[in-house]
Design an enzyme around this catalytic site. Structure first.
Site, PDB file in Angstrom:
ATOM      1  N   ILE A  85     -24.157  17.279  25.636  1.00  0.00           N
ATOM      2  CA  ILE A  85     -23.528  18.578  25.376  1.00  0.00           C
ATOM      3  C   ILE A  85     -24.375  19.412  24.425  1.00  0.00           C
ATOM      4  O   ILE A  85     -24.528  20.624  24.598  1.00  0.00           O
ATOM      5  CB  ILE A  85     -22.111  18.363  24.801  1.00  0.00           C
ATOM      6  CG1 ILE A  85     -21.197  17.690  25.825  1.00  0.00           C
ATOM      7  CG2 ILE A  85     -21.501  19.671  24.307  1.00  0.00           C
ATOM      8  CD1 ILE A  85     -19.889  17.164  25.267  1.00  0.00           C
ATOM      9  N   TYR A 116     -12.773   5.812  16.871  1.00  0.00           N
ATOM     10  CA  TYR A 116     -13.129   7.132  17.409  1.00  0.00           C
ATOM     11  C   TYR A 116     -11.927   8.068  17.342  1.00  0.00           C
ATOM     12  O   TYR A 116     -12.043   9.220  16.913  1.00  0.00           O
ATOM     13  CB  TYR A 116     -13.607   6.977  18.852  1.00  0.00           C
ATOM     14  CG  TYR A 116     -14.146   8.231  19.495  1.00  0.00           C
ATOM     15  CD1 TYR A 116     -13.316   9.060  20.242  1.00  0.00           C
ATOM     16  CD2 TYR A 116     -15.473   8.586  19.356  1.00  0.00           C
ATOM     17  CE1 TYR A 116     -13.798  10.209  20.831  1.00  0.00           C
ATOM     18  CE2 TYR A 116     -15.970   9.736  19.962  1.00  0.00           C
ATOM     19  CZ  TYR A 116     -15.120  10.531  20.701  1.00  0.00           C
ATOM     20  OH  TYR A 116     -15.604  11.697  21.297  1.00  0.00           O
ATOM     21  N   TYR A 118      -7.311  12.948  34.885  1.00  0.00           N
ATOM     22  CA  TYR A 118      -7.617  14.391  34.768  1.00  0.00           C
ATOM     23  C   TYR A 118      -7.036  15.149  35.960  1.00  0.00           C
ATOM     24  O   TYR A 118      -7.570  15.051  37.065  1.00  0.00           O
ATOM     25  CB  TYR A 118      -9.135  14.597  34.627  1.00  0.00           C
ATOM     26  CG  TYR A 118      -9.613  14.141  33.270  1.00  0.00           C
ATOM     27  CD1 TYR A 118      -9.832  12.790  32.997  1.00  0.00           C
ATOM     28  CD2 TYR A 118      -9.748  15.036  32.230  1.00  0.00           C
ATOM     29  CE1 TYR A 118     -10.197  12.362  31.734  1.00  0.00           C
ATOM     30  CE2 TYR A 118     -10.124  14.626  30.963  1.00  0.00           C
ATOM     31  CZ  TYR A 118     -10.344  13.285  30.719  1.00  0.00           C
ATOM     32  OH  TYR A 118     -10.695  12.857  29.467  1.00  0.00           O
TER      33      TYR A 118
HETATM   34  C1  1HS Z   1     -15.360  11.292  24.700  1.00  0.00           C
HETATM   35  C2  1HS Z   1     -14.346  12.346  24.667  1.00  0.00           C
HETATM   36  O1  1HS Z   1     -14.176  12.719  23.344  1.00  0.00           O
HETATM   37  C3  1HS Z   1     -13.039  11.929  25.316  1.00  0.00           C
HETATM   38  S1  1HS Z   1     -12.342  10.471  24.602  1.00  0.00           S
HETATM   39  C4  1HS Z   1     -11.870   9.554  26.031  1.00  0.00           C
HETATM   40  C5  1HS Z   1     -10.787  10.243  26.805  1.00  0.00           C
HETATM   41  S2  1HS Z   1     -10.418   9.386  28.269  1.00  0.00           S
HETATM   42  O2  1HS Z   1     -11.660   8.887  28.860  1.00  0.00           O
HETATM   43  O3  1HS Z   1      -9.546   8.257  27.942  1.00  0.00           O
HETATM   44  O4  1HS Z   1      -9.751  10.330  29.145  1.00  0.00           O
END
Ligand code: 1HS
Length: 257
Positions: free
Chosen positions: A19, A156, A217
Protein backbone atom coordinates in the site's frame (compact mmCIF):
# COMPACT_ATOMS: atom_id res chain seq x y z
CA UNK A 1 -8.59 15.13 -11.27
CA UNK A 2 -4.90 16.02 -10.92
CA UNK A 3 -2.77 18.26 -8.74
CA UNK A 4 -4.57 17.44 -5.50
CA UNK A 5 -1.18 17.42 -3.69
CA UNK A 6 0.56 20.04 -5.84
CA UNK A 7 3.37 21.68 -3.88
CA UNK A 8 3.08 19.26 -0.96
CA UNK A 9 5.94 17.35 0.67
CA UNK A 10 4.77 13.91 1.72
CA UNK A 11 6.45 11.28 3.86
CA UNK A 12 5.07 7.74 3.63
CA UNK A 13 6.31 5.00 5.95
CA UNK A 14 6.45 1.39 4.86
CA UNK A 15 6.55 2.68 1.27
CA UNK A 16 8.98 0.09 -0.01
CA UNK A 17 6.11 -2.18 -0.99
CA UNK A 18 2.38 -2.79 -0.93
CA UNK A 19 0.00 0.00 0.00
CA UNK A 20 2.82 2.41 0.82
CA UNK A 21 4.35 1.99 -2.64
CA UNK A 22 0.97 2.51 -4.30
CA UNK A 23 0.45 5.64 -2.20
CA UNK A 24 3.88 7.01 -3.18
CA UNK A 25 2.92 6.59 -6.83
CA UNK A 26 -0.51 8.18 -6.43
CA UNK A 27 0.72 11.06 -4.26
CA UNK A 28 3.51 11.87 -6.73
CA UNK A 29 1.10 11.69 -9.65
CA UNK A 30 -0.97 14.33 -7.84
CA UNK A 31 2.03 16.67 -7.52
CA UNK A 32 3.62 15.77 -4.20
CA UNK A 33 7.33 15.34 -3.65
CA UNK A 34 7.58 12.08 -1.73
CA UNK A 35 9.96 10.83 0.95
CA UNK A 36 9.74 7.04 0.69
CA UNK A 37 10.54 5.70 4.15
CA UNK A 38 11.19 2.00 4.67
CA UNK A 39 13.26 -0.40 6.76
CA UNK A 40 14.74 -1.76 3.52
CA UNK A 41 17.03 0.57 1.60
CA UNK A 42 16.63 -1.50 -1.57
CA UNK A 43 12.84 -1.47 -1.37
CA UNK A 44 12.69 2.26 -0.65
CA UNK A 45 15.00 3.03 -3.57
CA UNK A 46 12.94 0.79 -5.84
CA UNK A 47 9.80 2.77 -5.00
CA UNK A 48 11.62 6.09 -5.50
CA UNK A 49 12.88 4.87 -8.88
CA UNK A 50 9.37 3.82 -9.92
CA UNK A 51 8.06 7.28 -9.01
CA UNK A 52 10.91 8.94 -10.90
CA UNK A 53 10.28 6.74 -13.95
CA UNK A 54 6.84 8.33 -14.29
CA UNK A 55 8.13 11.88 -13.90
CA UNK A 56 7.60 12.24 -10.16
CA UNK A 57 10.00 13.38 -7.44
CA UNK A 58 10.86 10.96 -4.65
CA UNK A 59 13.76 10.19 -2.33
CA UNK A 60 14.45 7.11 -0.24
CA UNK A 61 14.98 7.45 3.51
CA UNK A 62 15.68 4.50 5.77
CA UNK A 63 14.47 3.90 9.32
CA UNK A 64 12.99 1.37 11.67
CA UNK A 65 9.91 3.33 12.72
CA UNK A 66 10.09 1.89 16.23
CA UNK A 67 13.52 3.46 16.88
CA UNK A 68 13.35 7.17 17.78
CA UNK A 69 16.87 8.07 16.68
CA UNK A 70 16.35 6.48 13.26
CA UNK A 71 12.95 8.13 12.81
CA UNK A 72 14.28 11.57 13.77
CA UNK A 73 17.25 11.24 11.43
CA UNK A 74 15.07 10.09 8.52
CA UNK A 75 12.64 12.98 8.99
CA UNK A 76 15.48 15.51 9.13
CA UNK A 77 16.98 13.97 5.97
CA UNK A 78 13.64 14.27 4.17
CA UNK A 79 13.20 17.88 5.28
CA UNK A 80 16.75 18.76 4.24
CA UNK A 81 16.28 17.26 0.77
CA UNK A 82 12.64 18.10 0.00
CA UNK A 83 11.52 20.79 2.43
CA UNK A 84 9.07 20.91 5.36
CA UNK A 85 6.74 17.92 5.42
CA UNK A 86 3.02 18.73 5.25
CA UNK A 87 1.62 15.28 4.49
CA UNK A 88 2.38 12.17 6.59
CA UNK A 89 1.01 8.69 5.93
CA UNK A 90 1.78 6.36 8.84
CA UNK A 91 1.45 3.20 6.79
CA UNK A 92 4.26 0.99 8.15
CA UNK A 93 2.95 -2.05 9.97
CA UNK A 94 3.55 -5.66 10.87
CA UNK A 95 1.19 -8.54 11.55
CA UNK A 96 1.06 -10.84 14.57
CA UNK A 97 0.57 -14.52 15.31
CA UNK A 98 -1.93 -16.22 17.54
CA UNK A 99 -4.63 -15.72 20.07
CA UNK A 100 -3.83 -14.08 23.42
CA UNK A 101 -3.07 -17.37 25.13
CA UNK A 102 -0.38 -18.46 22.67
CA UNK A 103 1.01 -15.14 21.45
CA UNK A 104 4.75 -14.79 22.07
CA UNK A 105 5.78 -11.74 24.11
CA UNK A 106 8.33 -10.84 21.43
CA UNK A 107 5.58 -10.89 18.78
CA UNK A 108 3.35 -8.72 20.94
CA UNK A 109 6.14 -6.20 21.55
CA UNK A 110 7.12 -6.06 17.85
CA UNK A 111 3.53 -5.48 16.79
CA UNK A 112 3.03 -2.63 19.25
CA UNK A 113 6.48 -1.13 18.65
CA UNK A 114 5.94 -0.85 14.90
CA UNK A 115 2.20 -0.31 14.51
CA UNK A 116 1.49 1.92 17.53
CA UNK A 117 4.82 3.32 18.72
CA UNK A 118 5.97 3.84 15.13
CA UNK A 119 2.92 6.02 14.49
CA UNK A 120 3.74 7.99 17.64
CA UNK A 121 7.45 8.46 16.90
CA UNK A 122 6.98 9.48 13.27
CA UNK A 123 4.13 11.85 14.05
CA UNK A 124 6.11 13.42 16.92
CA UNK A 125 9.05 14.03 14.58
CA UNK A 126 6.97 15.48 11.74
CA UNK A 127 4.48 17.70 13.60
CA UNK A 128 6.95 20.54 14.35
CA UNK A 129 7.70 20.83 10.63
CA UNK A 130 3.99 20.83 9.75
CA UNK A 131 3.28 23.44 12.42
CA UNK A 132 6.14 25.65 11.14
CA UNK A 133 4.53 25.77 7.68
CA UNK A 134 0.95 26.36 8.80
CA UNK A 135 -0.35 22.84 9.18
CA UNK A 136 -0.81 19.60 7.30
CA UNK A 137 -2.51 16.23 7.17
CA UNK A 138 -1.63 12.99 8.93
CA UNK A 139 -3.18 9.69 7.86
CA UNK A 140 -2.77 6.73 10.22
CA UNK A 141 -3.15 3.15 9.05
CA UNK A 142 -5.71 1.41 11.22
CA UNK A 143 -7.46 -1.78 10.25
CA UNK A 144 -10.84 -3.50 10.35
CA UNK A 145 -9.06 -5.50 13.04
CA UNK A 146 -9.34 -2.39 15.24
CA UNK A 147 -13.12 -2.48 14.85
CA UNK A 148 -14.09 -6.16 14.80
CA UNK A 149 -12.48 -9.32 16.15
CA UNK A 150 -10.14 -11.22 13.87
CA UNK A 151 -9.36 -14.73 15.09
CA UNK A 152 -5.79 -15.58 16.16
CA UNK A 153 -4.60 -12.02 15.58
CA UNK A 154 -4.63 -10.68 19.15
CA UNK A 155 -1.63 -8.34 19.20
CA UNK A 156 -2.49 -6.88 15.78
CA UNK A 157 -6.10 -6.19 16.81
CA UNK A 158 -4.93 -4.52 20.02
CA UNK A 159 -2.20 -2.46 18.35
CA UNK A 160 -4.50 -1.26 15.57
CA UNK A 161 -7.11 -0.44 18.19
CA UNK A 162 -4.47 1.74 19.80
CA UNK A 163 -3.84 3.47 16.45
CA UNK A 164 -7.54 4.28 16.09
CA UNK A 165 -7.74 5.78 19.58
CA UNK A 166 -4.44 7.62 19.05
CA UNK A 167 -5.87 9.13 15.86
CA UNK A 168 -8.76 10.71 17.74
CA UNK A 169 -6.41 12.01 20.44
CA UNK A 170 -3.99 13.44 17.86
CA UNK A 171 -6.86 15.09 15.98
CA UNK A 172 -7.96 17.02 19.06
CA UNK A 173 -4.44 17.99 20.12
CA UNK A 174 -3.30 18.97 16.61
CA UNK A 175 -6.38 20.87 15.45
CA UNK A 176 -5.09 24.18 16.91
CA UNK A 177 -1.87 23.61 14.92
CA UNK A 178 -3.78 23.37 11.64
CA UNK A 179 -3.02 19.66 11.36
CA UNK A 180 -5.77 17.21 10.47
CA UNK A 181 -5.41 13.59 11.62
CA UNK A 182 -7.55 10.74 10.25
CA UNK A 183 -7.29 6.96 10.08
CA UNK A 184 -8.06 4.41 7.41
CA UNK A 185 -9.34 1.01 8.49
CA UNK A 186 -8.61 -1.23 5.50
CA UNK A 187 -9.97 -4.66 4.97
CA UNK A 188 -7.60 -7.33 3.81
CA UNK A 189 -5.33 -6.48 0.92
CA UNK A 190 -3.30 -9.39 -0.41
CA UNK A 191 0.23 -8.16 0.31
CA UNK A 192 3.31 -10.05 1.61
CA UNK A 193 2.38 -8.82 5.10
CA UNK A 194 -0.84 -10.78 5.03
CA UNK A 195 0.35 -14.05 3.52
CA UNK A 196 1.21 -15.77 6.84
CA UNK A 197 -2.20 -14.98 8.29
CA UNK A 198 -4.01 -16.06 5.12
CA UNK A 199 -2.02 -19.30 4.85
CA UNK A 200 -2.65 -20.12 8.51
CA UNK A 201 -6.36 -19.46 8.02
CA UNK A 202 -6.34 -22.10 5.28
CA UNK A 203 -4.59 -24.68 7.45
CA UNK A 204 -1.41 -24.18 5.47
CA UNK A 205 -3.23 -23.81 2.14
CA UNK A 206 -2.99 -20.20 0.90
CA UNK A 207 -5.76 -20.60 -1.69
CA UNK A 208 -8.08 -22.01 0.97
CA UNK A 209 -7.22 -19.15 3.28
CA UNK A 210 -7.90 -16.63 0.54
CA UNK A 211 -11.27 -18.23 -0.23
CA UNK A 212 -12.27 -18.16 3.44
CA UNK A 213 -11.27 -14.51 3.68
CA UNK A 214 -12.97 -13.35 0.50
CA UNK A 215 -16.18 -14.94 1.83
CA UNK A 216 -16.09 -12.32 4.62
CA UNK A 217 -16.29 -9.44 2.09
CA UNK A 218 -19.78 -8.64 0.66
CA UNK A 219 -18.15 -6.86 -2.28
CA UNK A 220 -16.79 -10.27 -3.31
CA UNK A 221 -13.07 -9.52 -3.42
CA UNK A 222 -10.16 -8.41 -1.26
CA UNK A 223 -8.87 -4.86 -1.47
CA UNK A 224 -6.05 -3.75 -3.69
CA UNK A 225 -3.14 -1.55 -2.74
CA UNK A 226 -4.56 1.07 -5.08
CA UNK A 227 -7.94 0.99 -3.32
CA UNK A 228 -6.37 1.95 0.00
CA UNK A 229 -3.84 4.39 -1.45
CA UNK A 230 -6.73 6.30 -3.06
CA UNK A 231 -8.36 6.76 0.36
CA UNK A 232 -5.04 7.95 1.80
CA UNK A 233 -4.75 10.43 -1.08
CA UNK A 234 -8.23 11.78 -0.36
CA UNK A 235 -7.51 12.16 3.37
CA UNK A 236 -4.16 13.82 2.61
CA UNK A 237 -5.71 16.34 0.21
CA UNK A 238 -7.82 19.44 0.75
CA UNK A 239 -10.79 17.43 -0.56
CA UNK A 240 -11.12 16.13 3.04
CA UNK A 241 -10.60 19.60 4.53
CA UNK A 242 -13.42 19.32 7.08
CA UNK A 243 -12.35 15.85 8.28
CA UNK A 244 -10.23 15.28 11.36
CA UNK A 245 -10.54 12.47 13.89
CA UNK A 246 -12.42 10.43 11.28
CA UNK A 247 -12.05 6.66 11.18
CA UNK A 248 -12.66 5.68 7.56
CA UNK A 249 -13.35 2.04 6.70
CA UNK A 250 -12.27 0.82 3.27
CA UNK A 251 -13.32 -2.80 3.67
CA UNK A 252 -15.69 -3.98 0.95
CA UNK A 253 -18.54 -3.99 3.45
CA UNK A 254 -16.88 -6.39 5.87
CA UNK A 255 -17.66 -4.40 9.02
CA UNK A 256 -21.14 -3.38 7.81
CA UNK A 257 -22.46 -6.90 8.43
C1 1HS B 1 -4.67 -6.64 7.37
C2 1HS B 1 -5.85 -5.79 7.48
O1 1HS B 1 -5.59 -4.83 8.45
C3 1HS B 1 -7.12 -6.56 7.78
S1 1HS B 1 -7.01 -7.54 9.25
C4 1HS B 1 -7.71 -9.07 8.72
C5 1HS B 1 -9.16 -8.93 8.38
S2 1HS B 1 -9.80 -10.42 7.75
O2 1HS B 1 -8.81 -11.04 6.88
O3 1HS B 1 -10.10 -11.31 8.88
O4 1HS B 1 -11.01 -10.07 7.03
Amino acid sequence: MTGRLQGKIALISGAGSGIGRAAAQQFAAEGAKVAVLDLSADAAKETADIVASTGGTAIAVIANVSVAAEVNAAVEEAVAQLGAINVLYNNAGVDSTGSIDVAEESDWDRCFNVNAKGTYLLSRAVIPHMEATGGGSIVNQGSVAALVAVPNFAAYCAAKGAVVSLTRSMAIDCAPKGIRVNAICPGTVFTPLMEPMLRARGGGDLEAGLAKTIAKYPIGRLGTTEDIAAVALFLSSDDSGFMTGSIVTADGGMTAQ
